[in-house]
Design a protein around this motif. Structure first.
Motif, PDB file in Angstrom:
ATOM      1  N   ARG A  68       0.830  -1.204   0.000  1.00  0.00           N
ATOM      2  CA  ARG A  68       0.000   0.000   0.000  1.00  0.00           C
ATOM      3  C   ARG A  68       0.865   1.256   0.000  1.00  0.00           C
ATOM      4  NH1 ARG A  68      -3.740   1.781   5.146  1.00  0.00           N
ATOM      5  NH2 ARG A  68      -4.382   3.827   4.386  1.00  0.00           N
ATOM      6  N   VAL A  69       1.910   1.239   0.815  1.00  0.00           N
ATOM      7  CA  VAL A  69       2.787   2.409   0.908  1.00  0.00           C
ATOM      8  C   VAL A  69       3.550   2.620  -0.394  1.00  0.00           C
ATOM      9  CG1 VAL A  69       4.796   3.396   2.105  1.00  0.00           C
ATOM     10  CG2 VAL A  69       2.987   2.262   3.420  1.00  0.00           C
ATOM     11  N   LYS A  70       4.055   1.548  -0.992  1.00  0.00           N
ATOM     12  CA  LYS A  70       4.776   1.672  -2.268  1.00  0.00           C
ATOM     13  C   LYS A  70       3.892   2.290  -3.345  1.00  0.00           C
ATOM     14  CE  LYS A  70       6.329  -2.535  -2.800  1.00  0.00           C
ATOM     15  NZ  LYS A  70       7.000  -3.695  -3.437  1.00  0.00           N
ATOM     16  N   GLN A  71       2.643   1.838  -3.414  1.00  0.00           N
ATOM     17  CA  GLN A  71       1.722   2.359  -4.411  1.00  0.00           C
ATOM     18  C   GLN A  71       1.486   3.844  -4.226  1.00  0.00           C
ATOM     19  OE1 GLN A  71       0.385   0.985  -7.077  1.00  0.00           O
ATOM     20  NE2 GLN A  71      -0.817   2.811  -7.592  1.00  0.00           N
ATOM     21  N   ARG A  72       1.259   4.227  -2.981  1.00  0.00           N
ATOM     22  CA  ARG A  72       0.981   5.648  -2.723  1.00  0.00           C
ATOM     23  C   ARG A  72       2.224   6.510  -2.962  1.00  0.00           C
ATOM     24  NH1 ARG A  72      -2.432   9.320  -0.662  1.00  0.00           N
ATOM     25  NH2 ARG A  72      -1.475  11.004   0.536  1.00  0.00           N
ATOM     26  N   LEU A  73       3.388   6.056  -2.512  1.00  0.00           N
ATOM     27  CA  LEU A  73       4.617   6.827  -2.716  1.00  0.00           C
ATOM     28  C   LEU A  73       4.924   6.984  -4.198  1.00  0.00           C
ATOM     29  CD1 LEU A  73       6.985   5.467   0.091  1.00  0.00           C
ATOM     30  CD2 LEU A  73       5.677   7.593   0.075  1.00  0.00           C
ATOM     31  N   SER A  74       4.626   5.948  -4.991  1.00  0.00           N
ATOM     32  CA  SER A  74       4.830   6.034  -6.435  1.00  0.00           C
ATOM     33  C   SER A  74       3.925   7.092  -7.053  1.00  0.00           C
ATOM     34  CB  SER A  74       4.568   4.673  -7.079  1.00  0.00           C
ATOM     35  OG  SER A  74       4.688   4.737  -8.481  1.00  0.00           O
ATOM     36  N   GLU A  75       2.669   7.121  -6.617  1.00  0.00           N
ATOM     37  CA  GLU A  75       1.725   8.104  -7.145  1.00  0.00           C
ATOM     38  C   GLU A  75       2.134   9.524  -6.756  1.00  0.00           C
ATOM     39  OE1 GLU A  75      -2.088   6.904  -5.731  1.00  0.00           O
ATOM     40  OE2 GLU A  75      -2.127   5.052  -6.918  1.00  0.00           O
ATOM     41  N   VAL A  76       2.572   9.679  -5.509  1.00  0.00           N
ATOM     42  CA  VAL A  76       3.041  10.994  -5.057  1.00  0.00           C
ATOM     43  C   VAL A  76       4.250  11.429  -5.859  1.00  0.00           C
ATOM     44  CG1 VAL A  76       4.106  12.237  -3.126  1.00  0.00           C
ATOM     45  CG2 VAL A  76       2.106  10.781  -2.716  1.00  0.00           C
ATOM     46  N   ASN A  77       5.168  10.494  -6.079  1.00  0.00           N
ATOM     47  CA  ASN A  77       6.378  10.815  -6.839  1.00  0.00           C
ATOM     48  C   ASN A  77       6.057  11.225  -8.275  1.00  0.00           C
ATOM     49  OD1 ASN A  77       9.403  10.767  -7.034  1.00  0.00           O
ATOM     50  ND2 ASN A  77       8.916   9.266  -8.629  1.00  0.00           N
ATOM     51  N   ASN A  78       5.061  10.579  -8.886  1.00  0.00           N
ATOM     52  CA  ASN A  78       4.677  10.935 -10.257  1.00  0.00           C
ATOM     53  C   ASN A  78       4.188  12.376 -10.339  1.00  0.00           C
ATOM     54  OD1 ASN A  78       5.307   8.403 -11.230  1.00  0.00           O
ATOM     55  ND2 ASN A  78       3.220   7.623 -11.037  1.00  0.00           N
ATOM     56  N   VAL A  79       3.416  12.796  -9.350  1.00  0.00           N
ATOM     57  CA  VAL A  79       2.918  14.173  -9.334  1.00  0.00           C
ATOM     58  C   VAL A  79       4.072  15.150  -9.145  1.00  0.00           C
ATOM     59  CG1 VAL A  79       1.449  15.834  -8.128  1.00  0.00           C
ATOM     60  CG2 VAL A  79       0.649  13.490  -8.482  1.00  0.00           C
ATOM     61  N   LEU A  80       4.965  14.848  -8.206  1.00  0.00           N
ATOM     62  CA  LEU A  80       6.092  15.739  -7.951  1.00  0.00           C
ATOM     63  C   LEU A  80       7.010  15.828  -9.168  1.00  0.00           C
ATOM     64  CD1 LEU A  80       7.007  14.689  -4.296  1.00  0.00           C
ATOM     65  CD2 LEU A  80       5.837  16.778  -5.011  1.00  0.00           C
ATOM     66  N   THR A  81       7.205  14.702  -9.845  1.00  0.00           N
ATOM     67  CA  THR A  81       8.052  14.693 -11.044  1.00  0.00           C
ATOM     68  C   THR A  81       7.443  15.540 -12.152  1.00  0.00           C
ATOM     69  OG1 THR A  81       8.865  12.473 -10.516  1.00  0.00           O
ATOM     70  CG2 THR A  81       9.114  13.219 -12.792  1.00  0.00           C
ATOM     71  N   SER A  82       6.117  15.457 -12.314  1.00  0.00           N
ATOM     72  CA  SER A  82       5.458  16.253 -13.355  1.00  0.00           C
ATOM     73  C   SER A  82       5.565  17.749 -13.087  1.00  0.00           C
ATOM     74  CB  SER A  82       3.983  15.855 -13.453  1.00  0.00           C
ATOM     75  OG  SER A  82       3.260  16.275 -12.302  1.00  0.00           O
ATOM     76  N   MET A  83       5.787  18.105 -11.823  1.00  0.00           N
ATOM     77  CA  MET A  83       5.934  19.516 -11.441  1.00  0.00           C
ATOM     78  C   MET A  83       7.391  19.971 -11.455  1.00  0.00           C
ATOM     79  SD  MET A  83       3.458  19.304  -8.098  1.00  0.00           S
ATOM     80  CE  MET A  83       4.112  20.843  -7.447  1.00  0.00           C
ATOM     81  N   ASN A  84       8.329  19.036 -11.759  1.00  0.00           N
ATOM     82  CA  ASN A  84       9.762  19.333 -11.617  1.00  0.00           C
ATOM     83  C   ASN A  84      10.066  19.859 -10.219  1.00  0.00           C
ATOM     84  OD1 ASN A  84      10.492  18.646 -14.313  1.00  0.00           O
ATOM     85  ND2 ASN A  84       9.639  20.601 -15.008  1.00  0.00           N
ATOM     86  N   TYR A  85       9.482  19.184  -9.240  1.00  0.00           N
ATOM     87  CA  TYR A  85       9.567  19.669  -7.853  1.00  0.00           C
ATOM     88  C   TYR A  85      10.988  19.575  -7.306  1.00  0.00           C
ATOM     89  CZ  TYR A  85       8.442  20.225  -2.904  1.00  0.00           C
ATOM     90  OH  TYR A  85       8.398  20.662  -1.603  1.00  0.00           O
ATOM     91  N   HIS A  86      11.676  18.510  -7.614  1.00  0.00           N
ATOM     92  CA  HIS A  86      13.004  18.297  -7.056  1.00  0.00           C
ATOM     93  C   HIS A  86      14.094  18.800  -8.008  1.00  0.00           C
ATOM     94  CE1 HIS A  86      10.618  15.073  -4.966  1.00  0.00           C
ATOM     95  NE2 HIS A  86      11.164  15.709  -3.944  1.00  0.00           N
ATOM     96  N   ILE A  87      15.198  19.213  -7.432  1.00  0.00           N
ATOM     97  CA  ILE A  87      16.351  19.639  -8.230  1.00  0.00           C
ATOM     98  C   ILE A  87      17.083  18.389  -8.697  1.00  0.00           C
ATOM     99  CG2 ILE A  87      18.572  20.820  -8.175  1.00  0.00           C
ATOM    100  CD1 ILE A  87      17.392  22.650  -5.998  1.00  0.00           C
ATOM    101  N   GLU A  88      17.197  18.226  -9.984  1.00  0.00           N
ATOM    102  CA  GLU A  88      17.875  17.051 -10.530  1.00  0.00           C
ATOM    103  C   GLU A  88      19.342  17.338 -10.724  1.00  0.00           C
ATOM    104  OE1 GLU A  88      16.467  14.232 -10.946  1.00  0.00           O
ATOM    105  OE2 GLU A  88      14.397  14.844 -10.551  1.00  0.00           O
ATOM    106  N   LYS A  89      20.153  16.342 -10.370  1.00  0.00           N
ATOM    107  CA  LYS A  89      21.594  16.447 -10.557  1.00  0.00           C
ATOM    108  C   LYS A  89      21.910  16.305 -12.044  1.00  0.00           C
ATOM    109  CE  LYS A  89      26.006  14.506  -9.093  1.00  0.00           C
ATOM    110  NZ  LYS A  89      26.673  13.453  -8.281  1.00  0.00           N
ATOM    111  N   LYS A  90      22.624  17.253 -12.589  1.00  0.00           N
ATOM    112  CA  LYS A  90      22.952  17.222 -14.026  1.00  0.00           C
ATOM    113  C   LYS A  90      24.280  16.503 -14.241  1.00  0.00           C
ATOM    114  CE  LYS A  90      20.488  21.488 -15.149  1.00  0.00           C
ATOM    115  NZ  LYS A  90      20.597  22.855 -15.712  1.00  0.00           N
ATOM    116  N   ASN A  91      24.319  15.661 -15.263  1.00  0.00           N
ATOM    117  CA  ASN A  91      25.552  14.982 -15.616  1.00  0.00           C
ATOM    118  C   ASN A  91      26.476  15.920 -16.392  1.00  0.00           C
ATOM    119  OD1 ASN A  91      24.716  12.526 -14.491  1.00  0.00           O
ATOM    120  ND2 ASN A  91      23.556  12.041 -16.371  1.00  0.00           N
ATOM    121  N   ASN A  92      27.749  15.856 -16.117  1.00  0.00           N
ATOM    122  CA  ASN A  92      28.705  16.703 -16.832  1.00  0.00           C
ATOM    123  C   ASN A  92      28.988  16.116 -18.215  1.00  0.00           C
ATOM    124  OD1 ASN A  92      28.982  18.493 -14.693  1.00  0.00           O
ATOM    125  ND2 ASN A  92      30.587  17.221 -13.704  1.00  0.00           N
TER     126      ASN A  92
END
Length: 286
Positions: A262-286
């Motif tokens: 249950r927790v994995k499912q919910r965390l995945s759904e939350v992560n999808n929303v945050l990803t669509s918002m570019n909520y987190h700062i992504e580390k850029k590869n050099n």
């Protein structure tokens, strides 16, 4: 008026042995005695209520009630931040502060572990798992603990709300509480009166109440269906939340592991929303 503990100490040499045993217990457990009935005290010592009452008369109190009232005033004074700071200024030298802080916090985590072990923790975990709605509340020093717990429980299960007991907004929630709900109260000395009102109303509406507090003498325990005792001493003036964070962090982990799908499912759904918002700062590869 003279400190009631000092009055006991001054008179102890002239007391009969049965009364000296009561004095010894009071001096070693005065935080708890401040909230014990005379029957509870006499049972703890292994003596009669008559012996306790005779002791009070011997040291100049009209009865146990007067002694306890003075003891509660002393406990209230000892728990004020300025009193605790003044006491600790004379206890720890500047060179010893870091090591004393480390030793104190480690000891309090170990003490919290010994007090609660798996029995209390399992009981609290079970109550939270079965709840339809979870409400976390606190005031002042306990608020970061309640906020951390509410954030993580809601992220995992989506059924948790942080409410502020210092605001009257909790009244709008508590009138709808039922036996399917749980209120988690976090409170350290000096305990907030509004938390007691909130817990009382929650119980009256059928909800379970979990209390996270610092002492067995905490008045919040009178409202608890389950509790966790987390010592909160510091080398300064504040209530330390280290041991309470330690236990709360374990609870979050245990609850996640016990309902992992249950927790994995919910965390995945939350992560999808945050990803669509570019909520987190992504580390850029050099």
């Amino acid at each position: 008026m003279k400190n009631p503990l000092d009055r006991l100490k001054e008179n102890i040499s002239s007391l009969p042995r049965s009364q000296k045993l009561v004095v010894d217990f009071i001096l070693s457990h005065y935080n708890d005695v401040g909230f014990m009935t005379v029957e509870e005290l006499s049972k703890k010592v292994g003596t009669s209520t008559t012996t306790v009452m005779r002791l009070m008369s011997s040291v100049g109190f009209s009865g146990y009630s007067e002694f306890q009232k003075n003891l509660q005033l002393l406990l209230k004074e000892e728990s004020t931040p300025h009193t605790r700071l003044e006491k600790n200024l004379t206890t720890f030298s500047q060179n010893e502060r870091w090591l004393n802080h480390y030793d104190l916090q480690l000891a309090q985590i170990q003490q919290a572990n010994q007090i609660n072990m798996e029995t209390n923790l399992s009981q609290v975990e079970s109550i939270i798992k079965k709840a339809t709605n979870v409400f976390c509340t606190s005031v002042r020093s306990g608020l970061p603990v309640a906020q951390y717990l509410a954030h993580n429980l809601n992220r995992m299960f989506g059924n948790t709300k942080l409410t502020l007991a210092d605001s009257s907004d909790w009244v709008d929630d508590v009138i709808s509480f039922s036996k399917e709900d749980v209120l988690i109260v976090v409170s350290f000395a000096r305990y907030g009166a509004r938390l007691m009102h909130y817990a009382d109303q929650a119980r009256k509406n059928g909800a379970s109440v979990v209390v996270i507090t610092d002492k067995f003498s905490s008045p919040l325990l009178a409202y608890a269906d389950a509790h966790l005792i987390c010592p909160a001493e510091s080398i300064s003036s504040h209530n330390s939340v280290v041991s309470s964070f330690f236990l709360v962090d374990y609870l979050i982990s245990a609850l996640a592991l016990s309902d992992s799908e249950r927790v994995k499912q919910r965390l995945s759904e939350v992560n999808n929303v945050l990803t669509s918002m570019n909520y987190h700062i992504e580390k850029k590869n050099n």
